[in-house]
Write an enzyme that holds these catalytic residues in place. Sequence first.
Site, PDB file in Angstrom:
ATOM      1  N   ARG A 127      -4.461  61.667  12.162  1.00 29.69           N
ATOM      2  CA  ARG A 127      -3.800  62.465  11.402  1.00 29.69           C
ATOM      3  C   ARG A 127      -2.984  62.678  10.663  1.00 29.69           C
ATOM      4  NH1 ARG A 127       1.163  62.322  10.267  1.00 29.69           N
ATOM      5  NH2 ARG A 127       0.683  59.633  10.065  1.00 29.69           N
ATOM      6  N   THR A 183       1.187  56.360  16.870  1.00 27.29           N
ATOM      7  CA  THR A 183       1.045  56.835  15.494  1.00 27.29           C
ATOM      8  C   THR A 183       1.409  55.651  14.309  1.00 27.29           C
ATOM      9  OG1 THR A 183      -0.505  58.152  14.032  1.00 27.29           O
ATOM     10  CG2 THR A 183       2.035  58.335  14.881  1.00 27.29           C
ATOM     11  N   ASN A 184       1.260  56.158  13.021  1.00 26.46           N
ATOM     12  CA  ASN A 184       1.560  54.889  11.966  1.00 26.46           C
ATOM     13  C   ASN A 184       1.722  56.457  10.899  1.00 26.46           C
ATOM     14  OD1 ASN A 184      -0.506  55.198  10.611  1.00 26.46           O
ATOM     15  ND2 ASN A 184      -2.013  54.491  11.907  1.00 26.46           N
ATOM     16  N   ASP A 185       2.020  55.577   9.871  1.00 24.72           N
ATOM     17  CA  ASP A 185       2.782  56.191   8.826  1.00 24.72           C
ATOM     18  C   ASP A 185       2.120  56.752   7.844  1.00 24.72           C
ATOM     19  OD1 ASP A 185       5.677  56.304   9.386  1.00 24.72           O
ATOM     20  OD2 ASP A 185       5.771  54.544   8.272  1.00 24.72           O
ATOM     21  N   SER A 186       0.771  56.349   7.875  1.00 22.92           N
ATOM     22  CA  SER A 186      -1.037  57.126   7.367  1.00 22.92           C
ATOM     23  C   SER A 186      -0.255  57.851   7.036  1.00 22.92           C
ATOM     24  CB  SER A 186      -2.047  56.718   7.588  1.00 22.92           C
ATOM     25  OG  SER A 186      -2.515  56.994   6.856  1.00 22.92           O
TER      26      SER A 186
END
Length: 237
Positions: free
Chosen positions: A61, A33-36
């Site tokens: 997410r 996933t990523n930091d969004s």
Amino acid sequence: VELLSGKKPLAGKRVLITAGGTVERLDPVRYITNDSSGKMGFALAEAARDQGADVTLVCARTDGPPPAGVRIVKAESAEEMRAAVLARLPEADAVVKAAAVADYRPSVRHGSKMKKGPDRLTLELERTPDILQAIGDWKREAEASGAARSPLPFVVGFAAETDDVERNALDKLARKRCDLIVANDVSREGAGFGADTNIVSVYGAEGLIEALPLQSKRAVAERLWKLVRERAGWEEP
Ligand code: CTP
Ligand code: CA
């Protein structure tokens, strides 16, 4: 005019917003996933809601729960988000793509938890579908066939950049045929992922429209809806 008539500026408009970071699974318990945080998308949804729009928020997410008073559609992966967005596109007056969609996903998704094995493991990734590109292609086909209603939805993309912000943003706008691109230089303090504030530059086909200095994501959202209303022809500039 709105104040005098009591009419909210987005009354009667149906807006589709995406928020958060997509989750691309490797097996039942592991994912990329990523930091969004989803905060920019949430702020856009809240602002549109308060301006009287009918809001659908497609959520991947996110940190914390989505705002109240909007329709929530969960979409974990890029593929799920693509399906959720394209299904609702024909009914939308505006689409704002604030989600951070993964560019790659594991090429194999294991049905059961992977066991450890050799000392080294190479993970193969494959490209995900580009949702904004799919929206642009859908608009072009709809125009060409003359089948779709008019006007087609007004489309706003985002671009998270660390270098060459303007060139990359204009390139994305042209390639994905968006009406506006909101670029944030995620290398700057107070901008982008996780923060309650943002620093963005808004581009149209003609180039830079507006550079917004550091301010709350809610204030950025208010300004963006104003630009959408004007440029979509919903109100006088
Ligand atoms: N986007 C999308 N689907 C993808 C990747 C991106 O819809 N698979 C959308 C994002 O939601 C955003 C816009 O495209 O509105 C730009 O995303 P960004 O990551 O900045 O650009 P990319 O086209 O993915 O290019 P790159 O990551 O190489 O800069
Ligand atoms: Ca990307």
